[in-house]
Enzyme design. Structure first.
Site, PDB file in Angstrom:
ATOM      1  N   LYS A 178       0.873  -1.193   0.000  1.00 13.21           N
ATOM      2  CA  LYS A 178       0.000   0.000   0.000  1.00 13.21           C
ATOM      3  C   LYS A 178       0.901   1.231   0.000  1.00 13.21           C
ATOM      4  O   LYS A 178       1.400   1.655   1.037  1.00 13.21           O
ATOM      5  CB  LYS A 178      -0.879  -0.053   1.245  1.00 13.21           C
ATOM      6  N   GLU A 252       8.990   1.737  11.142  1.00 11.84           N
ATOM      7  CA  GLU A 252      10.098   2.674  10.902  1.00 11.84           C
ATOM      8  C   GLU A 252       9.469   4.057  10.915  1.00 11.84           C
ATOM      9  O   GLU A 252       8.755   4.423   9.974  1.00 11.84           O
ATOM     10  CB  GLU A 252      10.739   2.412   9.532  1.00 11.84           C
ATOM     11  N   CYS A 286      13.908  10.608   6.977  1.00  7.92           N
ATOM     12  CA  CYS A 286      13.689  10.324   8.397  1.00  7.92           C
ATOM     13  C   CYS A 286      14.981  10.453   9.207  1.00  7.92           C
ATOM     14  O   CYS A 286      14.954  10.824  10.364  1.00  7.92           O
ATOM     15  CB  CYS A 286      13.102   8.934   8.552  1.00  7.92           C
ATOM     16  N   GLU A 386       9.838  16.921  14.622  1.00 10.86           N
ATOM     17  CA  GLU A 386      10.265  16.561  13.275  1.00 10.86           C
ATOM     18  C   GLU A 386       9.625  17.533  12.282  1.00 10.86           C
ATOM     19  O   GLU A 386       8.407  17.662  12.233  1.00 10.86           O
ATOM     20  CB  GLU A 386       9.835  15.122  12.959  1.00 10.86           C
TER      21      GLU A 386
END
Ligand code: NAD
Length: 483
Positions: A178, A252, A286, A386
């Site tokens: 997906k 993750e 990331c 973030e």
């Protein structure tokens, strides 16, 4: 480029959604639509899970020889390389990354991942265990977990799909992929290449669509495992939603990597490394370096050189070979990055360069000028949250002893960097920082052979290397009385 028309791939058949629903993907450099994709509904998710379960039960994948599985995964790698230019262009059009990044990172790593895990197919071994019962043989088998839902984000769509599909298949699982709704193009093309390679029907299925499709997969009782890369907030939702049948879950998630520039560092190398480490794919990484701690004696020199280098970067469409920095993935994401920058300015941070959307010729795309902040302190949101954009706050430190605590003052723990010529400093920081990967005098790069994943809110489990075999297999013990 012609408009792409993406469909679902279920049980070896390409199909639209029964509802006829579609969604559009846009070129982030121009804001123009580049393709429409079928939006899977609950019945297509059910069909995809059903197809994957049937392929699993029929042992149409785990039942073929390991050598044949290896040959087919290797063939996928070859096909990725044969279509490298096409895949790189699709990735750049859909995601925005400069063509050089799409070629050198996304496509090259994808091919390498399939090749690396092709090698593992014939090496997934059990052990004979010295149990303390007389006349008893005990050995272990590593068996597939089962049907795996592989849910990916928009920042490196092709590469992250390969991080999951290749090891899942090497271990004999069947999968439903997906991709993120913002960037489905290259995943659709990869699945076409997987079909062309000759991987049996039902082993790899594809459902495109928004968060609802991911939610349906995560809640589905026919799914045994979820491997997810994406935001920490969604990771938490997935953990909760997987509880029904206690799915295996690997995550993750986000990061807020500290980068430490010691007093003895080669400042020019540290500037170049932090520039790239912070701005690769416009900071939508990331493991990007997102807060730099510089020895107070060197901070002015570092900040000035960094800001000058950032301001000199050439922003533009990724498809232009001259471009050094591409757009952000979507207008919504750009608005979020800008909100972080505005909040930092409001909190008193000193804007050294950047700090706004690019205008002029670039106004119709999602271009954000690379941004450096000075005068920040550890409690500011720009240092803690973030941002996932081209934004780098620079902080001073006085005492190296304070560094590990400051670097670790975060819920995340994905990556970190240290810039020093001193081995003792490098090893001490590498041991003291809580992160899945510590990079010394280098960029935050992944490699098929090395573990990737995080401490704390950066996730559960590790991808890549032999570590991925642990999360895509179940260990079975076989006991045999020989008396
Ligand atoms: P996201 O979490 O919004 O979405 C990721 C995927 O999950 C998409 O396919 C989305 O449709 C799907 N999804 C959304 N809600 C869902 C739900 N409730 N249940 C199931 N699926 C759902 O993430 P994003 O914005 O696409 O990606 C950016 C994030 O990914 C950043 O936080 C970044 O740090 C992280 N990321 C981590 C790594 C890593 O290796 N640790 C790598 C790349 C990106």
């Amino acid at each position: 480029m012609d408009q792409v028309k993406g469909r679902l791939f279920i049980g070896g058949q390409w199909t639209g959604a029964a509802s006829g629903k579609e969604f559009t993907s846009f070129d982030p450099a121009t804001g123009q639509p580049i393709g429409t994709f079928a939006e899977a509904g609950p019945s297509e998710v059910d069909s995809a899970v059903d197809a994957a379960r049937k392929a699993l039960s029929a042992r149409s994948w785990s039942g073929i020889t390991a050598a044949e599985r290896a040959r087919l995964l290797w063939r996928v790698a070859e096909l990725v390389e044969e279509h490298a230019d096409e895949l790189a262009e699709l990735e750049t059009r859909d995601q925005g990354q400069p063509l050089g990044v799409a070629q050198g990172v996304s496509v090259a790593t994808t091919a390498e991942h399939f090749r690396y895990y092709a090698g593992w197919c014939t090496k997934i071994e059990g052990v004979v265990t010295p149990v303390s019962f007389p006349d008893t043989l005990h050995y272990t088998r590593r068996e597939p977990v089962g049907v795996c839902a592989l849910i990916t984000p928009w920042n490196f769509p092709l590469m992250i799909a390969s991080w999951k599909i290749a090891p899942a298949l090497a271990c004999g699982n069947t999968v439903i992929v997906k991709p993120a709704e913002q960037t489905p193009l290259t995943t659709v093309r990869l699945v076409e290449l997987i079909e062309e390679a000759g991987i049996p029907a039902g082993v790899v299925n594809l459902v495109t669509g928004g968060p609802g499709v991911g939610k349906a997969l995560v809640a589905h009782s026919g799914v045994d495992k979820v491997s997810f890369t994406g935001s920490t907030a969604v990771g938490r939702e997935i953990v909760r939603a997987s509880a029904g049948n206690l799915k295996r879950v690997t995550l993750e998630l986000g990061g807020k990597a500290p980068s430490i520039v010691a007093a003895d560092a080669d400042i020019d190398a540290a500037v170049a490394g932090n520039l790239q480490g912070a701005l690769l794919n416009s900071g939508q990484v990331c493991a990007a370096y997102t807060r730099v701690y510089v020895d107070r004696h060197r901070i002015d020199e570092f900040t000035e050189k960094l800001a000058t280098a950032m301001a000199g970067l050439r922003l533009g469409p990724g498809i232009d070979p001259q471009t050094q920095l591409g757009p952000l993935v979507s207008p919504e994401h750009l608005a979020g990055v800008d909100a972080h920058v505005r909040a930092a300015v409001g909190a008193g941070a000193q804007l050294v360069t950047g700090g706004s959307k690019a205008d002029g010729e670039l106004a119709s795309g999602n271009f954000y000028r690379p941004t450096v902040f000075a005068g920040v302190d550890d409690d500011m949101a720009i240092v803690r949250d973030e941002v996932f954009g081209p934004v780098l706050p620079v902080l001073a430190y006085d005492d190296p002893e304070e560094l590990a605590d400051r670097a670790n003052a975060t819920d995340y723990g994905l990556a970190a960097a240290v810039w020093t010529k001193d081995l003792a400093t490098a090893h001490r920081m590498a041991a003291d920082i809580r992160a899945g990967a510590v990079f010394v005098n280098m960029l935050p790069i992944p490699d098929s052979a090395a573990p990737w994943g995080g401490f704390g809110a950066s996730g559960w489990g590790r991808e890549m290397g032999k570590y991925a075999l642990d999360v895509f297999t179940e260990v079975k013990g076989v006991w045999m009385h020989l008396g």
